[in-house]
Design an enzyme around this catalytic site. Structure first.
Site, PDB file in Angstrom:
ATOM      1  N   LYS A 180       0.803  -1.230   0.000  1.00 50.04           N
ATOM      2  CA  LYS A 180       0.000   0.000   0.000  1.00 50.04           C
ATOM      3  C   LYS A 180       0.836   1.282   0.000  1.00 50.04           C
ATOM      4  O   LYS A 180       0.412   2.289  -0.563  1.00 50.04           O
ATOM      5  CB  LYS A 180      -0.944   0.010   1.208  1.00 50.04           C
ATOM      6  CG  LYS A 180      -2.156  -0.893   1.049  1.00 50.04           C
ATOM      7  CD  LYS A 180      -3.076  -0.726   2.259  1.00 50.04           C
ATOM      8  CE  LYS A 180      -4.409  -1.398   2.034  1.00 50.04           C
ATOM      9  NZ  LYS A 180      -5.357  -1.103   3.119  1.00 50.04           N
ATOM     10  N   ASP A 227     -10.224   3.872   1.760  1.00 55.44           N
ATOM     11  CA  ASP A 227     -10.442   3.367   3.121  1.00 55.44           C
ATOM     12  C   ASP A 227     -11.099   4.412   4.035  1.00 55.44           C
ATOM     13  O   ASP A 227     -11.996   4.072   4.819  1.00 55.44           O
ATOM     14  CB  ASP A 227      -9.119   2.915   3.752  1.00 55.44           C
ATOM     15  CG  ASP A 227      -8.714   1.517   3.313  1.00 55.44           C
ATOM     16  OD1 ASP A 227      -9.584   0.761   2.846  1.00 55.44           O
ATOM     17  OD2 ASP A 227      -7.524   1.184   3.445  1.00 55.44           O
TER      18      ASP A 227
HETATM   19  P1  NAP Z   1      -0.283  -2.062   9.383  1.00 50.68           P
HETATM   20  O1  NAP Z   1      -0.017  -0.883   8.534  1.00 50.68           O
HETATM   21  O2  NAP Z   1       0.609  -3.251   9.352  1.00 50.68           O
HETATM   22  O3  NAP Z   1      -0.395  -1.525  10.901  1.00 50.68           O
HETATM   23  C1  NAP Z   1      -0.654  -2.399  11.959  1.00 50.68           C
HETATM   24  C2  NAP Z   1      -0.717  -1.612  13.254  1.00 50.68           C
HETATM   25  O4  NAP Z   1      -1.113  -2.524  14.280  1.00 50.68           O
HETATM   26  C3  NAP Z   1       0.604  -1.011  13.690  1.00 50.68           C
HETATM   27  O5  NAP Z   1       0.372   0.213  14.346  1.00 50.68           O
HETATM   28  C4  NAP Z   1       1.129  -2.063  14.685  1.00 50.68           C
HETATM   29  O6  NAP Z   1       2.009  -1.569  15.640  1.00 50.68           O
HETATM   30  C5  NAP Z   1      -0.169  -2.422  15.358  1.00 50.68           C
HETATM   31  N1  NAP Z   1      -0.113  -3.698  16.052  1.00 50.68           N
HETATM   32  C6  NAP Z   1       0.111  -4.919  15.528  1.00 50.68           C
HETATM   33  N2  NAP Z   1       0.052  -5.859  16.499  1.00 50.68           N
HETATM   34  C7  NAP Z   1      -0.223  -5.200  17.665  1.00 50.68           C
HETATM   35  C8  NAP Z   1      -0.409  -5.606  19.011  1.00 50.68           C
HETATM   36  N3  NAP Z   1      -0.344  -6.891  19.355  1.00 50.68           N
HETATM   37  N4  NAP Z   1      -0.688  -4.658  19.938  1.00 50.68           N
HETATM   38  C9  NAP Z   1      -0.782  -3.356  19.594  1.00 50.68           C
HETATM   39  N5  NAP Z   1      -0.586  -2.905  18.332  1.00 50.68           N
HETATM   40  C10 NAP Z   1      -0.332  -3.818  17.382  1.00 50.68           C
HETATM   41  O7  NAP Z   1      -1.752  -2.664   9.063  1.00 50.68           O
HETATM   42  P2  NAP Z   1      -3.023  -1.826   8.589  1.00 50.68           P
HETATM   43  O8  NAP Z   1      -3.068  -1.794   7.108  1.00 50.68           O
HETATM   44  O9  NAP Z   1      -3.070  -0.558   9.339  1.00 50.68           O
HETATM   45  O10 NAP Z   1      -4.214  -2.796   9.051  1.00 50.68           O
HETATM   46  C11 NAP Z   1      -4.523  -2.959  10.420  1.00 50.68           C
HETATM   47  C12 NAP Z   1      -5.717  -3.896  10.521  1.00 50.68           C
HETATM   48  O11 NAP Z   1      -6.865  -3.268   9.948  1.00 50.68           O
HETATM   49  C13 NAP Z   1      -5.490  -5.199   9.745  1.00 50.68           C
HETATM   50  O12 NAP Z   1      -5.895  -6.276  10.546  1.00 50.68           O
HETATM   51  C14 NAP Z   1      -6.394  -5.062   8.530  1.00 50.68           C
HETATM   52  O13 NAP Z   1      -6.952  -6.307   8.141  1.00 50.68           O
HETATM   53  C15 NAP Z   1      -7.491  -4.140   9.044  1.00 50.68           C
HETATM   54  N6  NAP Z   1      -8.053  -3.342   7.954  1.00 50.68           N
HETATM   55  C16 NAP Z   1      -9.385  -3.457   7.705  1.00 50.68           C
HETATM   56  C17 NAP Z   1      -9.946  -2.720   6.689  1.00 50.68           C
HETATM   57  C18 NAP Z   1     -11.419  -2.858   6.411  1.00 50.68           C
HETATM   58  O14 NAP Z   1     -11.813  -2.535   5.292  1.00 50.68           O
HETATM   59  N7  NAP Z   1     -12.223  -3.292   7.362  1.00 50.68           N
HETATM   60  C19 NAP Z   1      -9.171  -1.851   5.898  1.00 50.68           C
HETATM   61  C20 NAP Z   1      -7.803  -1.746   6.195  1.00 50.68           C
HETATM   62  C21 NAP Z   1      -7.261  -2.515   7.229  1.00 50.68           C
HETATM   63  P3  NAP Z   1       3.610  -1.732  15.461  1.00 50.68           P
HETATM   64  O15 NAP Z   1       4.010  -0.742  14.410  1.00 50.68           O
HETATM   65  O16 NAP Z   1       4.140  -1.407  16.817  1.00 50.68           O
HETATM   66  O17 NAP Z   1       3.850  -3.153  15.038  1.00 50.68           O
END
Ligand code: NAP
Length: 285
Positions: A71, A107
């Site tokens: 992304k 998003d």
């Molecule tokens: P990303 O860019 O990889 O970011 C993940 C975030 O989660 C980071 O801030 C990470 O912190 C944090 N994190 C991971 N494990 C954690 C834990 N155990 N405790 C606290 N913080 C934690 O991913 P993203 O694209 O933002 O997506 C995040 C989630 O949203 C995913 O599960 C995705 O499937 C979902 N999502 C859903 C939609 C929808 O349409 N519903 C759209 C987009 C995303 P660190 O940097 O410290 O690792």
């Protein structure tokens, strides 16, 4: 015409089933859409630039969705970015405009449509948990709707970076119970990937002070952007406290419908997309 979602890995994406259902409805009204296909394409990080070059040169490719881990990396490979992609710093949708590939991000608007659909009143302060791409999109969407945002992440520097999108309308902190107790939100948006994992999701759910945030008028709403599982540990805990909850399916469906609407120039059957996603989730797909 070809549409797809690219990612690495990509086999668990629900996008093909969701877009396939909407394309089927479109082709019932306009048979020309029956030749449109939406596929998953596994593109390794090392192959991303070659993929973009190939897509640019293939006029059958109307557009594609972009998911983890591309992304952010894809943005400089494209010809233009929309304001939404610029602000969120991430691209989830690419569309062809003539010879050019334009990066967009649906998003933020997808989440806002999901919240509107769920009847969530956007006032006061929202706490956004996490500082990745989803947290950025949520922050942009909420700020644009006049909501104050507090970003809490375990990486406080990343939380500050996301909060900087809001200048004086956003604050940030570490993701600790103590720091969260200093905030008094009307909306909680869980935007970390912790909810995808049972143990990590439970640890996060226990840390968020929902009892203390609960309001007498029942106006606290808890949203989890993760949709697999649909009922995450945080949502389960919120529901056990009689709080209003919104799962991640609405955002998934609306960001997809916005993309498909832009590719086809047609109104999209959001209900068909939602039904396809829910059926796939029920089947464990
Ligand atoms: P990303 O860019 O990889 O970011 C993940 C975030 O989660 C980071 O801030 C990470 O912190 C944090 N994190 C991971 N494990 C954690 C834990 N155990 N405790 C606290 N913080 C934690 O991913 P993203 O694209 O933002 O997506 C995040 C989630 O949203 C995913 O599960 C995705 O499937 C979902 N999502 C859903 C939609 C929808 O349409 N519903 C759209 C987009 C995303 P660190 O940097 O410290 O690792």
């Amino acid at each position: 015409m070809r549409l797809s979602v690219i990612g690495w890995p990509i086999q668990h994406s629900l996008s093909p089933v969701m877009h396939g259902a909407a394309l089927e409805r479109l082709s019932e009204a306009e048979p020309s859409f029956s030749s449109w296909r939406y596929e998953r394409e596994a593109v390794a990080p090392a192959d991303l630039a070659a993929f973009v070059t190939g897509a640019r040169g293939d006029p059958d490719r109307v557009g594609f969705n972009v998911t983890i881990p591309h992304k952010v990396a894809i943005a400089p490979l494209l010809d233009r970015l929309t304001a939404s992609a610029e602000r969120t710093g991430a691209v989830n949708t690419v569309r062809r405009q003539g010879e050019a590939l334009v990066g967009d991000n649906t998003d933020a608007e997808g989440l806002m449509r999901a919240l509107d659909e769920a009847g969530v009143r956007l006032t006061g302060t929202a706490v956004v948990l996490g500082a990745g791409g989803a947290a950025r999109a949520a922050t942009v969407g909420l700020l644009d709707r006049g909501v104050q945002v507090h970003v809490a992440a375990r990486d406080i520097g990343a939380a500050q970076t996301v909060a900087s999108l809001g200048a004086d309308r956003a604050t940030w902190s570490a993701l600790t119970a103590e720091a969260l107790l200093a905030v008094s939100p009307s909306l909680v948006v869980q935007a970390t990937s912790a909810s995808m994992d049972e143990a990590a999701g439970r640890a996060l759910a226990e840390l968020v002070p929902l009892e203390r945030w609960r309001r007498d008028d029942g106006s606290l709403v808890v949203v989890d952007l993760v949709y697999r599982p649909r009922i995450t540990p945080l949502l389960a805990r919120a529901a056990s406290l009689d709080l209003a909850v919104v799962d991640g399916v609405g955002m998934l469906v609306h960001q997809g419908a916005l993309a498909l609407g832009a590719w086809t120039g047609r109104r999209i059957d959001v209900a068909a997309m939602r039904a396809a996603v829910i059926a796939a989730l029920v089947q464990g797909g």
